[in-house]
Write a protein that holds these residues in place. Structure first.
Motif, short mmCIF file in Angstrom:
data_model
loop_
_atom_site.label_atom_id
_atom_site.label_comp_id
_atom_site.label_asym_id
_atom_site.label_seq_id
_atom_site.Cartn_x
_atom_site.Cartn_y
_atom_site.Cartn_z
N GLU A 258 0.60 -1.23 -0.01
CA GLU A 258 0.04 -0.06 0.06
C GLU A 258 0.83 1.28 0.00
O GLU A 258 0.58 2.35 -0.54
CB GLU A 258 -1.01 -0.08 1.33
CG GLU A 258 -2.05 -0.84 1.10
CD GLU A 258 -1.77 -2.13 1.63
OE1 GLU A 258 -0.55 -2.60 1.77
OE2 GLU A 258 -2.75 -3.35 1.68
N ILE A 259 2.09 1.22 0.62
CA ILE A 259 2.72 2.44 0.58
C ILE A 259 3.89 2.34 -0.70
O ILE A 259 3.85 3.26 -1.36
CB ILE A 259 3.75 2.24 1.59
CG1 ILE A 259 3.14 2.26 2.98
CG2 ILE A 259 4.83 3.47 1.66
CD1 ILE A 259 2.25 3.84 3.23
N ASN A 260 4.44 1.16 -1.07
CA ASN A 260 5.38 1.19 -2.04
C ASN A 260 4.59 1.25 -3.37
O ASN A 260 5.43 1.77 -4.37
CB ASN A 260 6.27 -0.05 -2.09
CG ASN A 260 7.27 0.09 -0.89
OD1 ASN A 260 7.03 0.91 0.00
ND2 ASN A 260 8.28 -0.95 -0.84
N TYR A 261 3.45 1.05 -3.50
CA TYR A 261 2.84 0.81 -4.56
C TYR A 261 1.84 2.06 -4.82
O TYR A 261 1.81 3.09 -5.49
CB TYR A 261 2.14 -0.47 -5.40
CG TYR A 261 1.40 -0.38 -6.61
CD1 TYR A 261 2.35 -0.69 -7.66
CD2 TYR A 261 0.22 -0.08 -6.57
CE1 TYR A 261 1.94 -0.52 -9.06
CE2 TYR A 261 -0.27 0.11 -8.21
CZ TYR A 261 0.25 -0.31 -9.15
OH TYR A 261 0.06 -0.07 -10.50
N ASP A 262 0.69 2.08 -3.88
CA ASP A 262 -0.18 3.08 -3.88
C ASP A 262 0.11 4.48 -3.72
O ASP A 262 -0.50 5.51 -4.38
CB ASP A 262 -1.40 2.50 -2.66
CG ASP A 262 -2.10 1.15 -3.11
OD1 ASP A 262 -1.73 0.65 -4.24
OD2 ASP A 262 -2.95 0.79 -2.32
N VAL A 263 1.02 4.67 -2.71
CA VAL A 263 1.47 5.79 -2.70
C VAL A 263 2.64 6.08 -3.22
O VAL A 263 2.71 7.24 -4.07
CB VAL A 263 2.13 6.37 -1.12
CG1 VAL A 263 2.91 7.45 -0.73
CG2 VAL A 263 0.89 5.80 -0.11
N ASP A 264 3.55 5.18 -3.39
CA ASP A 264 5.12 5.86 -4.21
C ASP A 264 4.84 5.65 -5.65
O ASP A 264 5.72 6.33 -6.37
CB ASP A 264 6.09 4.77 -3.68
CG ASP A 264 6.67 5.13 -2.32
OD1 ASP A 264 6.24 6.15 -1.72
OD2 ASP A 264 7.38 4.23 -1.74
N ILE A 265 4.03 4.97 -6.09
CA ILE A 265 3.69 4.94 -7.69
C ILE A 265 2.53 5.46 -8.12
O ILE A 265 2.51 6.58 -8.87
CB ILE A 265 3.76 3.31 -8.06
CG1 ILE A 265 5.01 2.60 -7.97
CG2 ILE A 265 3.27 3.25 -9.75
CD1 ILE A 265 5.21 1.19 -8.15
N GLU A 266 1.54 5.16 -7.88
CA GLU A 266 -0.10 5.83 -8.08
C GLU A 266 -0.18 7.17 -7.70
O GLU A 266 -0.46 8.20 -8.67
CB GLU A 266 -1.16 4.99 -7.65
CG GLU A 266 -1.05 3.45 -8.27
CD GLU A 266 -2.44 2.75 -8.03
OE1 GLU A 266 -2.85 2.08 -8.87
OE2 GLU A 266 -3.03 2.92 -6.83
N LEU A 267 0.09 7.47 -6.23
CA LEU A 267 -0.03 9.06 -5.85
C LEU A 267 0.88 9.69 -6.61
O LEU A 267 0.77 10.97 -6.90
CB LEU A 267 0.03 8.96 -4.40
CG LEU A 267 -0.39 10.18 -3.79
CD1 LEU A 267 -1.70 10.76 -4.19
CD2 LEU A 267 -0.38 10.32 -2.45
N ARG A 268 2.11 9.24 -6.35
CA ARG A 268 3.33 10.07 -7.16
C ARG A 268 3.05 10.35 -8.63
O ARG A 268 3.38 11.61 -8.84
CB ARG A 268 4.77 9.19 -6.97
CG ARG A 268 5.76 10.07 -7.76
CD ARG A 268 7.03 9.13 -7.68
NE ARG A 268 7.66 8.96 -6.37
CZ ARG A 268 8.40 9.75 -6.02
NH1 ARG A 268 8.88 10.83 -6.46
NH2 ARG A 268 9.13 9.32 -4.46
#
Length: 306
Positions: A258-268
């Motif tokens: 949830e951090i490494n994908y949802d935040v660091d990829i999608e949100l970024r």
């Protein structure tokens, strides 16, 4: 009391350790209902995007070691076992390890930032089910009795490190936490209020005047989930002129999918494609703040020097 009469059972979600574990892992999350091939492929693609498998397993082991170290420093010398909800070592296996060690009381504590009865019930339920064959052993569910002071201090310190950036009126601070189905709130789950209270306390500690909250990683179900989504909040901030967004995932304790994908990829991606800058603050992971929080909760639940 004998030193080994009490023990600590740390409980966490778990993560697959290899590609061939994806299907059983996903099936377990879905309560025994196998996902489609397309769903498994989508999950595998998310893991590939973060470099392979999640770092969660290694981080969780480090967190367990940190909790053991903190307990010892407090003069609490008891067995500590890790039990996972969806992968090995399963919670039932960890319980059996403690039973074999001869303990009479098990303090079960989920490794989580904020208490949710929706999530905690599942962890404690698995532990109690495993103890059904051992009626002589007392189970003490540990939730948020001791609060989250150390974690609040941690996030306030991280915000302090970017104080000059935050001071700009073109910078927005976006807190986030894992969404849950709205029906859990109607059932009396205090999770949303706990998240909001921790954010308010963190903002006060960091002397932060302006901040926003968005909810992330909602499940793909027919339920209505807590909102607003953090993607929508970020877009609104950008539309209002935010040139930089600082992500503070206060509802999480480690680098997981949830951090490494949802935040660091999608949100970024959303933020940067709109022409703004993105920064995520570091996760607690095995920082002493997490161990202190868990040990404070154990102490509040009655675990003392042994």
């Amino acid at each position: 009391m004998n030193k080994q009469h009490s023990a600590v059972l740390l409980m966490a979600f778990g993560t697959p350790l290899s590609d061939d574990q994806l299907l059983p892992y996903y099936t377990d999350i879905r309560h025994g209902h196998a996902p489609s091939a397309a769903q498994v492929a989508a999950l595998a693609a998310r893991y590939r995007a973060i470099g392979g498998l999640s770092p969660l397993a290694k981080i969780t082991e480090q967190q367990v070691a940190a909790v053991k170290k903190e307990l010892t420093a407090r003069g609490i010398n008891v067995p500590v076992e890790l039990g996972l909800a969806h992968t090995a070592p399963h919670i039932a296996e960890a319980v059996e390890q403690l039973v074999d060690a001869g303990v009479t009381t098990i303090y079960g504590v989920p490794l989580a930032a904020q208490y949710s009865s929706f999530n905690a019930r599942s962890y404690h339920g698995k532990a109690k089910a495993a103890l059904a064959a051992h009626p002589g052993i007392r189970y003490v569910p540990v939730n948020d009795q001791g609060g989250s002071t150390a974690l609040i201090d941690y996030w306030a310190a991280q915000l302090g490190k970017v104080r000059e950036v935050i001071a700009s009126p073109q910078t927005a601070v976006l807190f986030s936490a894992h969404s849950l189905p709205v029906r859990t709130l109607a059932a009396g789950d205090p999770y949303k209020a706990n998240v909001e209270a921790d954010i308010q306390a963190t903002a006060q500690r960091a002397n932060l005047k302006r901040y926003w909250l968005g909810w992330q990683s909602a499940g793909k179900t027919g339920d209505k989930w807590i909102g607003p989504r953090f993607e929508d909040v970020a877009q609104q901030l950008i539309n209002a002129g935010a040139e930089q967004i600082i992500s503070v995932p206060l509802g999480f304790i480690n680098n997981n999918l949830e951090i490494n994908y949802d935040v660091d990829i999608e949100l970024r991606q959303l933020i940067e494609q709109a022409g703004s800058r993105f920064t995520r603050l570091p996760m607690p992971n095995a920082d002493p703040a997490l161990a202190a929080t868990i040990c404070d909760r154990l102490a509040a639940a009655g675990l003392t020097k042994q």
